[in-house]
Design an enzyme around this catalytic site. Structure first.
Site, PDB file in Angstrom:
ATOM      1  N   GLU A  71      39.601  30.503   7.939  1.00  0.00           N
ATOM      2  CA  GLU A  71      40.082  31.661   7.203  1.00  0.00           C
ATOM      3  C   GLU A  71      40.777  32.599   8.180  1.00  0.00           C
ATOM      4  O   GLU A  71      40.173  33.034   9.170  1.00  0.00           O
ATOM      5  CB  GLU A  71      38.943  32.387   6.490  1.00  0.00           C
ATOM      6  CG  GLU A  71      39.438  33.556   5.649  1.00  0.00           C
ATOM      7  CD  GLU A  71      38.368  34.151   4.747  1.00  0.00           C
ATOM      8  OE1 GLU A  71      38.583  35.265   4.243  1.00  0.00           O
ATOM      9  OE2 GLU A  71      37.321  33.505   4.555  1.00  0.00           O
ATOM     10  N   ASP A  96      40.037  36.798  13.152  1.00  0.00           N
ATOM     11  CA  ASP A  96      40.623  38.119  12.978  1.00  0.00           C
ATOM     12  C   ASP A  96      40.570  38.822  14.328  1.00  0.00           C
ATOM     13  O   ASP A  96      39.970  38.312  15.287  1.00  0.00           O
ATOM     14  CB  ASP A  96      39.845  38.925  11.930  1.00  0.00           C
ATOM     15  CG  ASP A  96      40.724  39.933  11.186  1.00  0.00           C
ATOM     16  OD1 ASP A  96      41.537  40.604  11.863  1.00  0.00           O
ATOM     17  OD2 ASP A  96      40.607  40.058   9.957  1.00  0.00           O
ATOM     18  N   ASP A 123      44.388  35.438  18.081  1.00  0.00           N
ATOM     19  CA  ASP A 123      45.523  35.007  17.266  1.00  0.00           C
ATOM     20  C   ASP A 123      45.288  33.597  16.736  1.00  0.00           C
ATOM     21  O   ASP A 123      45.212  32.632  17.492  1.00  0.00           O
ATOM     22  CB  ASP A 123      46.792  35.055  18.118  1.00  0.00           C
ATOM     23  CG  ASP A 123      48.050  34.814  17.311  1.00  0.00           C
ATOM     24  OD1 ASP A 123      47.935  34.423  16.138  1.00  0.00           O
ATOM     25  OD2 ASP A 123      49.142  35.002  17.859  1.00  0.00           O
ATOM     26  N   ASP A 146      49.523  40.617   5.859  1.00  0.00           N
ATOM     27  CA  ASP A 146      50.507  41.690   5.884  1.00  0.00           C
ATOM     28  C   ASP A 146      51.823  41.167   5.304  1.00  0.00           C
ATOM     29  O   ASP A 146      52.368  40.180   5.795  1.00  0.00           O
ATOM     30  CB  ASP A 146      50.717  42.159   7.325  1.00  0.00           C
ATOM     31  CG  ASP A 146      51.477  43.475   7.415  1.00  0.00           C
ATOM     32  OD1 ASP A 146      52.363  43.699   6.564  1.00  0.00           O
ATOM     33  OD2 ASP A 146      51.193  44.266   8.330  1.00  0.00           O
ATOM     34  N   LYS A 150      59.762  45.159   4.745  1.00  0.00           N
ATOM     35  CA  LYS A 150      61.146  45.422   5.126  1.00  0.00           C
ATOM     36  C   LYS A 150      61.845  44.125   5.533  1.00  0.00           C
ATOM     37  O   LYS A 150      61.275  43.301   6.243  1.00  0.00           O
ATOM     38  CB  LYS A 150      61.197  46.423   6.274  1.00  0.00           C
ATOM     39  CG  LYS A 150      60.692  47.811   5.889  1.00  0.00           C
ATOM     40  CD  LYS A 150      60.798  48.776   7.060  1.00  0.00           C
ATOM     41  CE  LYS A 150      60.286  50.167   6.662  1.00  0.00           C
ATOM     42  NZ  LYS A 150      60.363  51.123   7.797  1.00  0.00           N
ATOM     43  N   ARG A 220      37.535  44.317  -2.004  1.00  0.00           N
ATOM     44  CA  ARG A 220      37.785  45.744  -2.169  1.00  0.00           C
ATOM     45  C   ARG A 220      39.286  46.030  -2.099  1.00  0.00           C
ATOM     46  O   ARG A 220      39.832  46.809  -2.886  1.00  0.00           O
ATOM     47  CB  ARG A 220      37.038  46.518  -1.079  1.00  0.00           C
ATOM     48  CG  ARG A 220      37.224  48.004  -1.125  1.00  0.00           C
ATOM     49  CD  ARG A 220      36.306  48.709  -0.169  1.00  0.00           C
ATOM     50  NE  ARG A 220      35.884  47.869   0.953  1.00  0.00           N
ATOM     51  CZ  ARG A 220      35.109  48.311   1.954  1.00  0.00           C
ATOM     52  NH1 ARG A 220      34.688  49.551   1.965  1.00  0.00           N
ATOM     53  NH2 ARG A 220      34.771  47.500   2.927  1.00  0.00           N
ATOM     54  N   PHE A 221      39.955  45.377  -1.151  1.00  0.00           N
ATOM     55  CA  PHE A 221      41.401  45.543  -1.019  1.00  0.00           C
ATOM     56  C   PHE A 221      42.112  45.099  -2.293  1.00  0.00           C
ATOM     57  O   PHE A 221      43.039  45.754  -2.767  1.00  0.00           O
ATOM     58  CB  PHE A 221      41.893  44.726   0.181  1.00  0.00           C
ATOM     59  CG  PHE A 221      43.383  44.747   0.359  1.00  0.00           C
ATOM     60  CD1 PHE A 221      43.997  45.759   1.075  1.00  0.00           C
ATOM     61  CD2 PHE A 221      44.178  43.756  -0.186  1.00  0.00           C
ATOM     62  CE1 PHE A 221      45.379  45.791   1.238  1.00  0.00           C
ATOM     63  CE2 PHE A 221      45.564  43.765  -0.038  1.00  0.00           C
ATOM     64  CZ  PHE A 221      46.159  44.801   0.688  1.00  0.00           C
ATOM     65  N   GLU A 222      41.660  43.985  -2.855  1.00  0.00           N
ATOM     66  CA  GLU A 222      42.285  43.464  -4.068  1.00  0.00           C
ATOM     67  C   GLU A 222      42.081  44.417  -5.236  1.00  0.00           C
ATOM     68  O   GLU A 222      43.004  44.659  -6.032  1.00  0.00           O
ATOM     69  CB  GLU A 222      41.706  42.088  -4.398  1.00  0.00           C
ATOM     70  CG  GLU A 222      42.345  41.412  -5.578  1.00  0.00           C
ATOM     71  CD  GLU A 222      41.826  40.002  -5.786  1.00  0.00           C
ATOM     72  OE1 GLU A 222      42.268  39.346  -6.752  1.00  0.00           O
ATOM     73  OE2 GLU A 222      40.990  39.543  -4.978  1.00  0.00           O
TER      74      GLU A 222
END
Length: 241
Positions: A71, A96, A123, A146, A150, A220-222
């Protein structure tokens, strides 16, 4: 943040090759709570993995022979811990660079008595490219990366043809590549890139987006994205033989 040799390294690649590809994510050193710090100090020596880009990983040894899902980017780790608890026969290598999230996932895994979670610091592209052999993974998850909205930053997006090719090499036949995003333009980008690789089959019958699998918990982000009216898209692809 931690005494030398204790806890996750600030730069796991220090002393190694200086070449850098596009990173899978950017380091974020925000505040670590007392509970997260204690989890890192106590559990990192047992469950932590440094992504140095040099040391091959033996996943069979690391996970006692379980099939392993990688993941990439797990936030604070709540969804990762829930999926690991629901599928104890599968190892979860969660990568992460967010120190509070690393500590929180270790804390959650410890509280739940999980022994199938390992936390990798650094990474994930280096991990895939330089530390894992071909066909080593039973699955790959990339949830809410992310989107780099732009146009001039699109080259920084993780899901690119070169990354998908690398993923195809590291995934075993039949393995699942599962992505999710709440940024519609990135979802379309992902769909185009993944549908364009001959090594993967889209599990959606119409060749489009998949329903959210029941095993992927809402994060939570979702929930925050849904509250703003964002549409969450799942993409589930299977590695062909």
């Amino acid at each position: 943040m931690f005494p030398p040799g204790v806890g996750p390294a600030a730069d796991p690649t220090e002393g190694g090759p200086t070449e850098r590809a596009i990173r899978s994510f950017q380091p974020r050193r925000s505040r670590v709570t007392h509970a997260q710090r204690q989890a890192l100090l106590r559990l990192w020596p047992r469950w932590g993995v440094e992504i140095d880009g040099r040391t091959p990983l033996d996943l069979g040894e690391l996970f006692d022979g379980r099939p392993v899902v990688l993941e990439i980017g797990f936030g604070m780790g709540e969804a990762t811990a829930a999926m690991a608890a629901a599928d104890p026969a599968t190892g979860v290598l969660a990568a992460d660079v967010h120190t509070p999230g690393q500590g929180n996932l270790l804390r959650l895994a410890d509280q739940a008595g999980l022994d199938n979670v390992r936390v990798a610091n650094g990474d994930a592209i280096l991990l895939l490219r330089d530390m894992l052999p071909a066909g080593a993974l039973a699955g790959l998850r990339v949830f809410f990366p992310d989107p780099w909205p732009k146009t001039r930053h699109h080259k920084r997006r993780l899901i690119q043809p070169a990354f998908v090719e690398l993923a195809a090499e590291r995934l075993a036949p039949g393995a699942t590549f599962h992505c999710a995003t709440d940024w519609e333009p990135y979802a379309e980008w992902m769909l185009e890139v993944l549908n364009g690789h001959e090594g993967f089959a889209n599990t959606a019958p119409d060749g489009g987006f998949a329903p959210r699998p029941a095993h992927r918990p809402l994060t939570r982000f979702e929930r925050q994205g849904l509250a703003k009216g964002h549409r969450v898209r799942d993409l589930v692809f299977r590695r062909l033989p």
